[in-house]
Design an enzyme around this catalytic site. Structure first.
Site, PDB file in Angstrom:
ATOM      1  N   CYS A 161     -41.758  13.868  -3.115  1.00  0.00           N
ATOM      2  CA  CYS A 161     -41.792  14.230  -1.699  1.00  0.00           C
ATOM      3  C   CYS A 161     -42.088  13.016  -0.828  1.00  0.00           C
ATOM      4  O   CYS A 161     -41.525  12.869   0.264  1.00  0.00           O
ATOM      5  CB  CYS A 161     -42.849  15.307  -1.454  1.00  0.00           C
ATOM      6  SG  CYS A 161     -42.392  16.964  -1.990  1.00  0.00           S
ATOM      7  N   CYS A 189     -45.342  19.658   1.343  1.00  0.00           N
ATOM      8  CA  CYS A 189     -44.647  18.448   0.907  1.00  0.00           C
ATOM      9  C   CYS A 189     -45.382  17.187   1.338  1.00  0.00           C
ATOM     10  O   CYS A 189     -45.068  16.095   0.885  1.00  0.00           O
ATOM     11  CB  CYS A 189     -43.222  18.427   1.458  1.00  0.00           C
ATOM     12  SG  CYS A 189     -43.137  18.423   3.255  1.00  0.00           S
TER      13      CYS A 189
END
Length: 235
Positions: free
Chosen positions: A123, A231
């Site tokens: 991420c 994320c």
């Protein structure tokens, strides 16, 4: 102009509890563009909330700046939707941000399926770093966070100091329910990701998004089975 460094905590509280609290999402957006102009950008994930915000932003500020994080790992349906969005909102300046490395280059350097072995790193490289670079050109950014989405978002304010990106963060939809979002989509006949019709209430990268079938909160299908709920963009 207001910035993350000039806006005091007291002023932030005043905006959240006095100026913006009783206004509609469209009113909050209108205030935001009056305040920040072209120093404001919307980071759109193309989720259901994104369709609502794109529609409202196009009315308030037709040539607004919008960015989409193209991680290279999205569902085919998401890329189809991106094309539909560009066609529906031709005046918006929609820019797709890509990571420094392709998925194949990432595989060669870190091994296959980094999203499974080290999801935070994946991420970071495919979402956080491209967005951080782009946001450095702006003073404030818009997000589609809603308080109802998950326990980690239940206290989201209209405007907040985002120390992670050194920007002010504006969330016009904090009080909207999932029903409100879909009512607006259907009323305005907006395009949306067809995966929503197949038990995908929240959609991210394909390897890290699962169906939600048991009535859990709408983000429970993201990084299912991992000790991860965000994320990194909204910590």
């Amino acid at each position: 102009m207001l910035t993350v460094s000039t806006l005091s905590d007291q002023e932030t509280e005043h905006l959240n509890e006095g100026v913006l609290v009783n206004h509609s999402a469209k009113d909050v957006l209108a205030w935001s563009y009056r305040t920040f102009g072209d120093q404001l950008v919307y980071a759109c994930s193309l989720g259901a909330e994104g369709m609502v915000l794109l529609d409202l932003i196009a009315e308030v500020h037709p040539d607004a700046h919008v960015v989409f994080l193209d991680t290279g790992l999205h569902f085919a349906e998401t890329y189809t939707l991106l094309d539909e969005v560009r066609e529906r909102f031709p005046t918006l300046n929609i820019k797709a941000l890509t990571p420094e490395n392709t998925v194949e280059e990432q595989k060669q350097q870190y091994g296959d399926r980094l999203w499974a072995s080290r999801p935070d790193l994946c991420c970071k490289m495919r979402k956080f770093e491209p967005l951080e670079k782009e946001l450095s050109h702006y003073t404030a950014w818009i997000s589609g966070l809603r308080r109802e989405q998950s326990p980690t978002r239940k206290d989201t304010p209209f405007i907040d100091k985002d120390q992670r990106f050194s920007l002010l963060k504006i969330c016009p939809l904090i009080h909207w329910t999932q029903e409100d979002v879909w009512a607006h989509i259907h009323e305005r006949d907006l395009p949306y990701n067809t995966l929503h019709d197949n038990h995908y209430p929240s959609i991210g990268c394909a390897p890290c998004t699962a169906q939600v079938l048991d009535g859990s909160d709408e983000r429970s299908g993201r990084w299912s089975g991992m000790q991860k709920t965000e994320c990194g963009l909204h910590w």
